[in-house]
Design an enzyme around this catalytic site. Structure first.
Site, PDB file in Angstrom:
ATOM      1  N   LEU A  42       0.803  -1.232   0.000  1.00 49.29           N
ATOM      2  CA  LEU A  42       0.000   0.000   0.000  1.00 49.29           C
ATOM      3  C   LEU A  42       0.832   1.277   0.000  1.00 49.29           C
ATOM      4  O   LEU A  42       0.274   2.368  -0.080  1.00 49.29           O
ATOM      5  CB  LEU A  42      -0.942  -0.003   1.206  1.00 49.29           C
ATOM      6  CG  LEU A  42      -1.969  -1.136   1.243  1.00 49.29           C
ATOM      7  CD1 LEU A  42      -2.745  -1.127   2.550  1.00 49.29           C
ATOM      8  CD2 LEU A  42      -2.910  -1.042   0.058  1.00 49.29           C
ATOM      9  N   SER A  43       2.148   1.145   0.120  1.00 47.57           N
ATOM     10  CA  SER A  43       2.978   2.359   0.122  1.00 47.57           C
ATOM     11  C   SER A  43       4.199   2.131  -0.764  1.00 47.57           C
ATOM     12  O   SER A  43       4.479   1.015  -1.188  1.00 47.57           O
ATOM     13  CB  SER A  43       3.427   2.711   1.541  1.00 47.57           C
ATOM     14  OG  SER A  43       4.489   1.871   1.942  1.00 47.57           O
ATOM     15  N   GLY A  44       4.931   3.187  -0.989  1.00 44.78           N
ATOM     16  CA  GLY A  44       6.124   3.110  -1.833  1.00 44.78           C
ATOM     17  C   GLY A  44       7.409   2.903  -1.054  1.00 44.78           C
ATOM     18  O   GLY A  44       8.497   3.063  -1.602  1.00 44.78           O
ATOM     19  N   SER A  45       7.310   2.530   0.214  1.00 43.81           N
ATOM     20  CA  SER A  45       8.522   2.422   1.049  1.00 43.81           C
ATOM     21  C   SER A  45       9.473   1.317   0.590  1.00 43.81           C
ATOM     22  O   SER A  45      10.652   1.362   0.901  1.00 43.81           O
ATOM     23  CB  SER A  45       8.146   2.199   2.512  1.00 43.81           C
ATOM     24  OG  SER A  45       7.571   0.919   2.698  1.00 43.81           O
ATOM     25  N   THR A  52       4.034   0.119  -5.536  1.00 37.58           N
ATOM     26  CA  THR A  52       2.775   0.348  -4.834  1.00 37.58           C
ATOM     27  C   THR A  52       1.652  -0.298  -5.641  1.00 37.58           C
ATOM     28  O   THR A  52       1.592  -0.162  -6.849  1.00 37.58           O
ATOM     29  CB  THR A  52       2.516   1.857  -4.670  1.00 37.58           C
ATOM     30  OG1 THR A  52       3.626   2.447  -4.008  1.00 37.58           O
ATOM     31  CG2 THR A  52       1.244   2.117  -3.879  1.00 37.58           C
TER      32      THR A  52
END
Length: 181
Positions: A42-45, A52
């Site tokens: 759910l994130s670009g980390s 993502t």
């Protein structure tokens, strides 16, 4: 031949989607495929490792598994949310093992060390980009209903078109026989 192939494909899609929705609902709400849990990024980390919206396959973690630097783990953080980051250091503190983690796209390590008890899964190396948006949506009640209804409607619609074509063809043959008589 084409008609039969389309019918079989629509039935297979309906059965596959129905099975996935039912398995997800009967289980703990986590979609599974071949014994692996599917998690949505759910994130670009963790980019570029995971885009993502991708789905990743993870194996449930047990204390018997040995984790090492570089492993990608999914853990529960202090906010009770799941996070998937890479182990960059292992700290032994008495009887406890703690993991320092970092998202591949983050500049710094995570603020808190991860306790071994909070590790829930280990990444297996399988990723499918962008499919995670659909999987995440499928887990909502409305998404589950849509994923069951749409293939069914396609199948019914295709059946109606096929029956209509047969009726038209029979009508033509009937008119042709009438004219010949």
């Amino acid at each position: 031949m084409i008609s039969s192939t389309i019918t079989v494909l629509l039935f297979l899609i309906l059965i596959t989607v129905s099975t996935l929705v039912i398995i997800t609902r009967l289980g703990d709400g986590e979609p599974e495929l071949f014994g692996k849990q599917l998690k949505v990024v759910l994130s670009g980390s963790m980019e570029p490792t995971f885009q993502t919206g991708s789905i990743i396959a993870v194996e449930e973690y047990s204390d018997n598994n040995t984790l090492k630097n570089g492993d990608v783990i999914t853990f529960v953080n202090k906010d009770e949310t799941l996070v998937t980051h890479r182990i960059i250091d292992i700290v032994e503190s008495g009887e406890h093992t703690l993991y320092e983690t970092k998202g591949d796209n983050n500049n710094a390590a995570d603020n808190e060390l991860v306790q071994q008890e909070n590790v829930v899964a280990v990444y297996t190396g399988f990723t499918i980009p962008y499919i995670g948006y659909a999987v995440d949506y499928m887990q909502t009640p409305f998404g589950s209903a849509l994923l069951l209804i749409i293939p069914g409607l396609l199948l019914v619609g295709y059946g109606i078109v096929t029956v209509w074509q047969i009726i038209i063809e029979l009508d033509r043959k009937s008119k042709k026989v009438s004219k010949e008589s």
